[in-house]
Design a protein around this motif. Structure first.
Motif, short mmCIF file in Angstrom:
data_model
loop_
_atom_site.label_atom_id
_atom_site.label_comp_id
_atom_site.label_asym_id
_atom_site.label_seq_id
_atom_site.Cartn_x
_atom_site.Cartn_y
_atom_site.Cartn_z
N GLY A 1 -13.55 -8.54 1.95
CA GLY A 1 -12.17 -8.28 2.32
C GLY A 1 -11.72 -6.89 1.93
O GLY A 1 -12.51 -5.95 1.94
N VAL A 2 -10.44 -6.78 1.58
CA VAL A 2 -9.84 -5.48 1.29
C VAL A 2 -8.94 -5.61 0.06
O VAL A 2 -8.13 -6.53 -0.02
CB VAL A 2 -8.97 -4.98 2.48
N VAL A 3 -9.07 -4.67 -0.88
CA VAL A 3 -8.20 -4.67 -2.06
C VAL A 3 -7.60 -3.28 -2.22
O VAL A 3 -8.20 -2.28 -1.82
CB VAL A 3 -8.98 -5.12 -3.33
N VAL A 4 -6.39 -3.24 -2.79
CA VAL A 4 -5.64 -1.99 -2.93
C VAL A 4 -5.49 -1.66 -4.42
O VAL A 4 -4.94 -2.47 -5.17
CB VAL A 4 -4.23 -2.13 -2.31
N VAL B 1 0.86 -1.19 0.00
CA VAL B 1 0.00 0.00 0.00
C VAL B 1 0.89 1.23 0.00
O VAL B 1 1.73 1.40 0.89
CB VAL B 1 -0.92 0.05 1.24
N LYS B 2 0.71 2.09 -0.99
CA LYS B 2 1.44 3.36 -1.04
C LYS B 2 0.46 4.46 -0.67
O LYS B 2 -0.74 4.37 -0.94
CB LYS B 2 2.00 3.57 -2.44
N PRO B 3 0.96 5.52 -0.06
CA PRO B 3 0.05 6.60 0.34
C PRO B 3 -0.74 7.11 -0.87
O PRO B 3 -0.17 7.31 -1.95
CB PRO B 3 0.98 7.68 0.90
N GLY B 4 -2.03 7.30 -0.68
CA GLY B 4 -2.87 7.77 -1.77
C GLY B 4 -3.49 6.67 -2.61
O GLY B 4 -4.39 6.94 -3.40
N ASP B 5 -3.00 5.44 -2.46
CA ASP B 5 -3.66 4.33 -3.17
C ASP B 5 -5.12 4.25 -2.72
O ASP B 5 -5.46 4.66 -1.61
CB ASP B 5 -2.95 3.00 -2.86
N VAL B 6 -5.97 3.70 -3.57
CA VAL B 6 -7.37 3.57 -3.19
C VAL B 6 -7.60 2.23 -2.50
O VAL B 6 -7.28 1.18 -3.05
CB VAL B 6 -8.30 3.69 -4.42
N ILE B 7 -8.13 2.31 -1.28
CA ILE B 7 -8.48 1.12 -0.51
C ILE B 7 -9.97 0.86 -0.71
O ILE B 7 -10.79 1.75 -0.48
CB ILE B 7 -8.22 1.36 0.99
N VAL B 8 -10.32 -0.33 -1.16
CA VAL B 8 -11.72 -0.73 -1.30
C VAL B 8 -11.95 -1.87 -0.32
O VAL B 8 -11.15 -2.83 -0.29
CB VAL B 8 -12.03 -1.19 -2.74
N ALA B 9 -12.99 -1.77 0.50
CA ALA B 9 -13.22 -2.80 1.52
C ALA B 9 -14.70 -3.06 1.68
O ALA B 9 -15.50 -2.13 1.71
CB ALA B 9 -12.61 -2.34 2.85
N ASP B 10 -15.05 -4.34 1.77
CA ASP B 10 -16.44 -4.73 2.05
C ASP B 10 -16.43 -6.10 2.73
O ASP B 10 -15.41 -6.51 3.28
CB ASP B 10 -17.29 -4.70 0.78
N ASP B 11 -17.58 -6.79 2.70
CA ASP B 11 -17.66 -8.08 3.41
C ASP B 11 -16.74 -9.14 2.82
O ASP B 11 -16.49 -10.17 3.46
CB ASP B 11 -19.10 -8.59 3.39
#
Lengths: 227, 227, 227, 227, 227, 227
Positions: free
Chosen positions: B170-173, B158-168
């Protein structure tokens, strides 16, 4: 031998399946002599589901859901899809599209020794899944496995047509030709529990109700007061 | 180098972030070519949350949440706080006071490769957290780490400013400069799924819809009837 | 020595127990100087339960619940049953019948470093359990253990009569003769948090409220702008 | 059904067993079509042992080694004892006395999905064991299990008389009536590897030797130079 | 983007690599400011190996070793092959034939976040491997991955050409352009330790040598005699 | 209370300690009634070491070895250092310099519920360590803990001065004031085993030697021939 699809049509009697579903996992497992249980890492994606049905089995390469597509054609109404992998995996090998297809064929649930995804949609669909993980990890369609061969799923042997019972306590496997005997034994056990529950509610101790005091004393149990 | 706070202001376009949030984790992960996923041990503390936002990253000493206080100052509205540790830890490094502060700064959620506590209050606040554990274990404030440096969180870079998407699921970058491309690819994928779902609901088999039969036969798949 | 039941009657003051229950696990654990916590693998079977009570302890052979029957006789109203095993186990050593009996004796909950079953019924009964697993695996009644001896449960030492506090954050153990002191310390801590929460909600930073900036600078923290 | 000892005398041909032992686990597993492997948590207590033999199976209650005593009577010279438990356990169910007895009966090794103890003495005796744990935890003799029934051990189905092959790479199970076929297939595979090894040693690339370049290009593999 | 092979030729200076190898993992990791370490589940297949070399990285589908064959062509003498998977796997993706080929190309070792097999032969060859598992599980060659892209391996970011240092303490990654600085810092640290070791051997306490007593007292440490 | 160093001088009789060391872990654990064992994840860093000694205990913050320096001053010749953490950690909190110091003070070994590093040097020094992990991860010196307070280490309660027995089978804790009784009981047990071993070697079955047949038959064990 790998790369085989067996067309399996033999199922347990539907009335026995319905009885086993109502008994649930713990009573069925006890009625089997405490055998047939999958490992407790298999958890439902939402609470409250309680199913039973004939197993259509899949042996898949980890991270490859090609054979799940193959297996869905073998589903008969009331069946449960059981997916085992040739090595441990948590990849999300099953999602809402496969659930839509499985449901359209009459499948009543999924038991997968790997991951599942789209769990929010599956929950909204009321499609129950027991899995070792929830994971969005996508899968490939590249390597053959087999359908309706005996598989080891989460530590339990599952043969095609065996009855899968699953609820909030986990998943248990009843061999197809023992379903009637186990359903009967489970019902007897359950009838027996109602009276026990009433007595325990009234404050009677298990020590007395089960007549354990003599056995405990003989084994050497000692009582003493706190210092 | 450790002991650094980078003031990072670059974020992906808000419309792309919103699209990625609506697509959710599984579709976004597929649109990325099945990359960018955190490990499936990262679970939400309550079901149903679905977020996306720019990452403010923290690299912390296990059991020490000093740098989380530092990081909150770097949060911009819509951001997601991402906490990685220099070694595995389940300590409860984040609780309701930090959530109150993070929320007041406009933060929309937390992704932490460690533990979280006060989960009942966080749930009542509607403040979503994805973590590897729930733990009341208190933390110290003694050792420097860094803020807004590239980190490995739950197996994902994860680099600063990357988009984090999270739901039931899990989490993707999503790398910041790929957000627009992935949002577009995800939308195309999703549009494609509606028609597929309709056909599967109508009973069509994936085997036919995806034209898999020929490939399976070529790979050597054999059908036979049960003995 | 094994095979002993100690009749333990000493409990902490009920008012202190009630205070600790209301403080919950995280605040109690902090008030103890960050000690006394069970490992985070101990999870409640349903969210929202919050209890405190005197410990009746069981040291059991894995997969053998004979001593749980023995322990229920030792329960006083308001107590919590704490079950430890001599080796790691996930077997379902406790179910709805035992819960019925424990509840009838005035027990308010179960903490078990093993598995539990009938979780749907337990949830309907409102009987809270913290366990390391949910498992239908049935148990035997063959080997003696002890009741009301000091045990290590999920990494924490529990002596009979100690106060068990459990909620969604986990389980913490307060030594019986420290209950009053910890209850007091916890209340002071909690009072202190209300004001902090108000300030953080208003957008004040923890960096300023806790006066961390000087300490961080002294430790060598460096700020720089993104390239 | 539990509580049964089956007197099983059928074994694979000794020459095939010897061939499989010499082939070792990885080659045997490949010759089976990549099936039959126990999970990789099964590790030898010392390096270098390489065995094969007919399985005498035990299904035991975790932490109870009563049935191992029963099973030793069923051992024939050259056999391997295979112990499965009805739930996960690491207890030290087998030690030097049992090894002395097993060896005296002609047993050549132990595969146990639980713990083993006295490993220093076992190593000095040259008695090989594959287990999931090393643990001094003592066991009881209280609950019946079964001997020479099909069991699931470390994820693999083992039937009495199946050939167990074990070495530093793990443990694989060859069904008794497939031993001859697999021995043959394994030998063919091995012969084939000698020539490959020579060519690779000479610097030839697998890409060329296995003619992979075309397939990779067709799958879309792209080469580019570092920036 | 996936399905790419980058031809990477840039390596750190060979003298710095040699220094880092001699310093070993723990000293190198300290010299980096306690960063860059892979997770401790990465273990050598035999004790005593100590290597350093430039990384050729592989991102592979779990259970698929096609890209390892591709990567070997990219190996330069002195390099270390680093294999990461897109999801957790313990499959035996590397064995003696690949080791023969890698060695013939000048490779000095393998670091793989998956399984390895033929470990007895690899040990006899003196070919060192650090892996998360030993497993005979065979793999397929069906799905593209990438070679010489940045990967996350066992929790550490590895870019092509980074220096991999591995010994009995684990594996650490030194960014290529920091190799000279870290080698220097490590040497300074090591020189410093010889004198410390001599003083500690002579019975001097770390408390005195590091002048810790004042700091401990200021932090509030209290001494008292046993009751 | 935390932040305390207790000067503990009471140790078990040296002859009893020597007997316990010679008996080893499994026999000592049996002599204690199968209690006192640490969890089996505690493994020696090299095979063959066998020690016993009085415990000097440390309760440390994970990843912080400040208190280990404090503890070494409390070591008396023949003692074993026992390190517990307030939360699970695998960090390498102990290395060759600390070992040099501990050895110089007369310490005979280390038992640490965390990681250890410099294992190659420790092996060359012949300094035995039982740990949950091997890890180069460096630690800080920032947070107080306690020395010579009761701790829970790897699931076992250890009080200062208790006798720690450790060998290839694991680690067991003998309460200081039970050392004489356990040493005696262990010797009796061992004497008893020599004769048993001789009879088993001669081919006598445990079934007969322990007179198990009647108990098994009474429990319902059934023999039948293979189909």
């Amino acid at each position: 031998m790998n790369g085989v699809v067996v067309r399996s049509k033999k199922r347990a009697d539907a009335r026995d399946v319905a009885i086993l579903r109502d008994l649930g996992v713990s009573t069925t497992h006890e009625a089997m002599g405490r055998l047939g249980l999958m490992k407790p890492y298999m958890r439902p994606i939402y609470p409250g589901a309680q199913i039973a049905g004939g197993a259509v089995t899949v042996l898949a390469q980890p991270g490859d859901n090609w054979m799940i597509h193959v297996a869905i054609e073998q589903i008969m109404p009331g069946d449960v899809l059981v997916v085992a992998c040739t090595a441990d995996s948590t990849d999300g090998m099953f999602g809402d599209l496969l659930a839509t297809s499985l449901k359209a064929r009459g499948g009543v649930g999924l038991v997968i020794d790997a991951g599942v995804r789209d769990v929010r949609t599956l929950t909204e669909m009321g499609f129950p899944v027991w899995s070792r993980a929830i994971s969005a990890k996508g899968t490939v369609k590249a390597t053959l496995g087999s359908v309706n061969v005996p598989v080891v799923c989460a530590g339990a042997l599952v043969k095609p047509g065996d009855v899968i019972v699953a609820d909030d306590d986990g998943v248990v496997v009843v061999p197809r030709d023992e379903a009637a005997r186990i359903a009967e034994a489970g019902r007897a056990r359950e009838a027996n529990e109602t009276e026990k529950r009433r007595r325990l509610e009234a404050g009677e101790l298990g020590l007395d109700m089960y007549k354990m005091r003599e056995g405990l004393a003989k084994a050497g149990l000692v009582y003493r007061d706190e210092d």
